[in-house]
Design a protein around this motif. Structure first.
Motif, short mmCIF file in Angstrom:
data_model
loop_
_atom_site.label_atom_id
_atom_site.label_comp_id
_atom_site.label_asym_id
_atom_site.label_seq_id
_atom_site.Cartn_x
_atom_site.Cartn_y
_atom_site.Cartn_z
N MET A 1 -24.97 19.43 1.22
CA MET A 1 -23.80 19.38 0.36
C MET A 1 -23.78 20.58 -0.59
N ILE A 2 -22.58 21.08 -0.87
CA ILE A 2 -22.38 22.08 -1.91
C ILE A 2 -21.59 21.41 -3.02
N GLN A 3 -22.09 21.49 -4.24
CA GLN A 3 -21.40 20.84 -5.35
C GLN A 3 -21.35 21.77 -6.56
N PHE A 4 -20.15 21.96 -7.10
CA PHE A 4 -19.93 22.73 -8.32
C PHE A 4 -19.68 21.76 -9.47
N HIS A 5 -20.48 21.88 -10.52
CA HIS A 5 -20.33 21.03 -11.70
C HIS A 5 -19.81 21.87 -12.86
N LYS A 6 -18.49 21.84 -13.09
CA LYS A 6 -17.89 22.55 -14.23
C LYS A 6 -18.39 24.00 -14.32
N VAL A 7 -18.32 24.72 -13.22
CA VAL A 7 -18.88 26.07 -13.13
C VAL A 7 -17.89 27.13 -13.63
N SER A 8 -18.35 27.98 -14.53
CA SER A 8 -17.58 29.13 -14.98
C SER A 8 -18.43 30.38 -14.81
N ILE A 9 -17.80 31.46 -14.36
CA ILE A 9 -18.52 32.71 -14.05
C ILE A 9 -17.76 33.89 -14.63
N LYS A 10 -18.52 34.83 -15.22
CA LYS A 10 -17.94 36.05 -15.76
C LYS A 10 -18.48 37.27 -15.02
N LYS A 11 -17.67 38.33 -15.01
CA LYS A 11 -18.14 39.67 -14.66
C LYS A 11 -17.90 40.54 -15.88
N GLY A 12 -18.99 41.01 -16.49
CA GLY A 12 -18.85 41.67 -17.77
C GLY A 12 -18.34 40.65 -18.77
N ASP A 13 -17.27 40.98 -19.47
CA ASP A 13 -16.68 40.03 -20.41
C ASP A 13 -15.45 39.34 -19.84
N GLN A 14 -15.21 39.53 -18.53
CA GLN A 14 -14.02 38.98 -17.89
C GLN A 14 -14.34 37.66 -17.22
N LEU A 15 -13.61 36.61 -17.59
CA LEU A 15 -13.79 35.31 -16.97
C LEU A 15 -13.13 35.32 -15.59
N ILE A 16 -13.91 35.08 -14.53
CA ILE A 16 -13.40 35.13 -13.16
C ILE A 16 -13.15 33.74 -12.60
N LEU A 17 -14.13 32.85 -12.74
CA LEU A 17 -13.99 31.46 -12.29
C LEU A 17 -14.14 30.54 -13.49
N SER A 18 -13.30 29.51 -13.55
CA SER A 18 -13.27 28.67 -14.75
C SER A 18 -13.34 27.19 -14.38
N GLU A 19 -14.42 26.56 -14.81
CA GLU A 19 -14.61 25.11 -14.71
C GLU A 19 -14.32 24.56 -13.31
N LEU A 20 -14.90 25.19 -12.31
CA LEU A 20 -14.76 24.67 -10.95
C LEU A 20 -15.57 23.40 -10.80
N ASP A 21 -14.94 22.38 -10.26
CA ASP A 21 -15.61 21.09 -10.13
C ASP A 21 -15.18 20.47 -8.79
N PHE A 22 -16.05 20.62 -7.78
CA PHE A 22 -15.72 20.07 -6.45
C PHE A 22 -17.01 19.95 -5.65
N GLN A 23 -16.92 19.24 -4.52
CA GLN A 23 -18.06 19.16 -3.61
C GLN A 23 -17.58 19.21 -2.17
N ILE A 24 -18.46 19.75 -1.30
CA ILE A 24 -18.17 19.87 0.13
C ILE A 24 -19.35 19.31 0.89
N GLU A 25 -19.07 18.45 1.84
CA GLU A 25 -20.12 17.84 2.66
C GLU A 25 -20.27 18.59 3.98
N PHE A 26 -21.52 18.88 4.36
CA PHE A 26 -21.80 19.51 5.66
C PHE A 26 -21.59 18.50 6.78
N PRO A 27 -21.24 18.95 8.00
CA PRO A 27 -20.83 20.30 8.38
C PRO A 27 -19.34 20.51 8.06
#
Length: 487
Positions: A1-27
C-alpha cells in the motif's frame, strides 16, 4: 500500500504539494493528470524517495522496490560523462565509444577512453542471460541488444529503459510522460506493452495517451488532489487557454529589422553517414526568408540530424552543399554568426540546460546564445528579459530557480529564451513536449501570432498535427533519412 498522510512538499520556499491525503492498494495501474505546475512530477519524486515532505508522512514499500524510470528517457545518467553533452551523438558512430544496449543492461560498459580492452576488469553479469532475453522480448528490444545505445530512436530508448527497470523486478514502476516525443506507431506499441506488464504502474501522461489498462486517474490542481476518476473516463481534454496578446508591446520587444538574406537554409543531395547507416540520404530542401515549414517524420527518420546541420552543431555540415543565410557553409562564417540568427528550442536543450539559474537569467541567456548566464546583465538587458517574461505571463516565476519549476513551466521559459534576441528564424523542435493541453494551445496560438505579425521564418518539428500553427503552409516529411514529401 501507498498512503499519504496530510503530506505537504516544498521546493525552495515554493509550496508544490499541499496536504495530500490518500491511499492506493497494490496491485494497480494508475495515471496522474493535471495542468503544468500542479505537482505531478513532484508526486512521483516523493514516492520514489527523491524528495521528502516538510509536513505529513508517506507510507510505501522499501525504496528498492520502487523504480522511477529516468524522466529524461536517456541512458546518459548511467554510462558516464561521455553522454552528458548532447552534441556527442553526432560523432558517436564514428568514435564507436558507446556501449551496446546489452552491455548497459548487464553492467558491462567499459570506462570512457578505454584503449586496451583487456586491461579492463568487468564485474560479473548482472542478470542471468535468460532473464535478459525474456525481458528484452517482452519490451520488443531483442533485436536492439547489440546496437549502440547512441543509435537508438526515442521509442527504442524508452522501451530499453523500461526493460532496464523491469530487470530489477520492482514492485512499482514510475513513468513520467513516457509518450512525449514519440511518433504514433511508437506510442501505440508502448501502450500495448504497458497493458501487458505484470507490475504496478504510476504514470504521468496526457489525456490522449492513457493505456487501456489504467484503472483510475488522480487529478492534481494547484498541488492538491482535486478528484479521482474511474472508468469510463469520458472526455478529459481541458478547455483552451485564451490568447490575449498585447500588440502594443510587440514593437519594443521585437523591433522590426531588415533581414538581408533570401535563403535561410538549403541543402542539396544531403548525405550523412555513420558507419554504414545513412542518417540522411539525398535530401534536398530550401527554406526561404519568411516561409513557415513543418518538419515531420517518425522517430529515427533523420529530423534531428537535419536540424543539427542547420544549427551548425554537426561537423558533417562541411561535407555537404549547405547554404545558411545566403552564405555557403564553410566560407568563413563562425558558428556564432549562425546561431545569433536562430531562436532554438529542443528536448535536448531542455535536458542539458543548467537548472541552477533563476528564470530571469535563463531567459536573458538567450541574448548571448549561452547555455547559462556567465556575465552581469546590463540594466537594459535585464529590462528586456523582464519584459519578455511579462509578455509570456511568466513574471511570477522570475526569481525562482529553473529546477523549482515543473517540466512544462521550464519549457515555456526556454521558449521565451529563444525569442528574446528577436531572431529572424525560429527553429522549434517538439516545443510543446510536456505541455498540458491548455499551454499547448496557448503556445501554438502565440507562435502563430508572432510569426504572422513579425514575418518570422519558422521550422516547426512535431509528431502531433494538432500542435501545428495555422501559419505553417509547407511540409517536409522524412522517412529513413529520405524526403518522402516536400511542398
Amino acid at each position: 500500500m501507498i498512503q499519504f498522510h496530510k503530506v505537504s512538499i516544498k521546493k525552495g520556499d515554493q509550496l508544490i504539494l499541499s496536504e495530500l491525503d490518500f491511499q492506493i492498494e497494490f496491485p494497480f495501474k494508475i495515471a496522474i493528470a493535471g495542468e503544468n505546475g500542479s505537482g505531478k512530477s513532484t508526486l512521483l519524486d516523493a514516492i520514489a524517495g527523491k524528495i521528502f515532505p516538510f509536513q505529513g508522512k508517506i507510507e510505501k514499500p522499501h525504496y528498492s522496490e520502487i523504480l522511477l524510470v529516468p524522466r529524461d528517457y536517456s541512458f546518459n545518467r548511467m554510462v558516464g560523462a561521455a553522454y552528458q553533452y548532447y552534441q556527442q551523438r553526432y560523432s558517436a558512430y564514428d568514435s564507436e565509444i558507446g556501449p551496446t544496449l546489452w552491455e548497459v543492461l548487464q553492467n558491462q560498459a567499459k570506462p570512457v577512453g578505454t584503449v586496451d580492452e583487456k586491461s579492463v576488469e568487468l564485474p560479473s553479469l548482472q542478470y542471468e542471460p535468460d532473464w535478459v532475453d525474456e525481458i528484452a522480448e517482452l519490451m520488443n528490444v531483442s533485436h536492439l541488444l547489440q546496437r549502440k545505445i547512441t543509435s537508438l530512436s526515442n521509442g527504442e530508448t524508452r522501451r530499453s529503459l523500461i526493460a532496464w527497470a523491469l530487470l530489477q523486478k520492482p514492485k512499482l514502476l514510475l513513468l513520467d510522460n513516457p509518450f512525449t516525443g514519440l511518433d504514433t506507431a511508437s506510442k501505440e506499441l508502448l501502450k500495448e506493452i504497458i497493458n501487458k506488464l505484470d507490475v504496478s504502474i504510476l504514470l504521468v501522461a496526457g489525456a490522449n495517451d492513457l493505456p487501456d489498462s489504467i484503472e483510475s486517474i488522480l487529478i492534481l490542481k494547484d498541488g492538491r488532489l482535486a478528484q479521482t476518476l474511474t472508468p469510463p473516463f469520458g472526455d478529459l481534454q481541458q478547455e483552451e487557454r485564451s490568447l490575449n496578446i498585447d500588440h502594443d508591446q510587440l514593437p519594443s520587444l521585437f523591433p522590426e529589422t531588415e533581414e538581408d538574406f533570401e535563403v535561410a537554409f538549403s541543402i542539396k543531395n544531403g548525405l550523412v553517414k555513420y558507419g554504414e547507416k545513412k542518417a540522411l540520404d539525398g535530401v534536398n530542401w530550401v527554406v526561404k526568408n519568411g516561409e513557415c515549414w513543418a518538419l515531420m517524420g517518425p522517430n529515427g527518420s533523420g529530423k534531428t540530424t537535419l536540424l543539427s546541420l542547420l544549427t551548425a552543431d554537426n561537423p558533417k555540415a562541411y561535407q555537404n552543399d549547405i547554404v545558411l543565410f545566403d552564405k555557403k557553409r564553410g566560407t568563413g562564417e563562425s558558428i556564432w554568426d549562425i546561431k545569433k540568427k536562430i531562436g532554438f528550442v529542443s528536448p535536448e536543450l531542455h535536458l542539458f540546460f543548467p537548472k541552477n539559474s533563476t528564470v530571469l537569467k535563463v531567459v536573458a541567456s538567450g541574448l548571448f546564445d549561452s547555455i547559462g548566464l556567465y556575465r552581469k546583465l546590463k540594466p537594459e538587458e535585464e529590462t528586456k528579459a523582464a519584459g519578455l517574461l511579462k509578455f509570456f505571463d511568466l513574471s511570477h516565476l522570475s526569481d525562482r530557480l529553473l529546477s523549482h519549476l515543473s517540466t512544462g513551466e521550464q519549457r515555456l521559459v526556454l521558449l521565451a529564451r529563444a525569442l528574446i534576441k528577436n531572431p529572424p528564424i525560429l527553429l522549434l523542435d517538439e516545443p510543446c513536449q510536456n505541455l498540458d493541453y491548455q499551454h499547448m494551445v496557448y503556445f501554438r496560438n502565440l507562435i502563430n501570432e508572432l510569426v504572422t505579425s513579425l514575418n518570422k521564418t519558422l521550422i516547426y518539428v512535431t509528431h502531433n498535427p494538432e500542435e501545428i500553427p495555422t501559419a505553417i503552409n509547407k511540409t517536409i516529411y522524412l522517412e529513413n533519412g529520405k524526403v518522402i514529401k516536400c511542398d
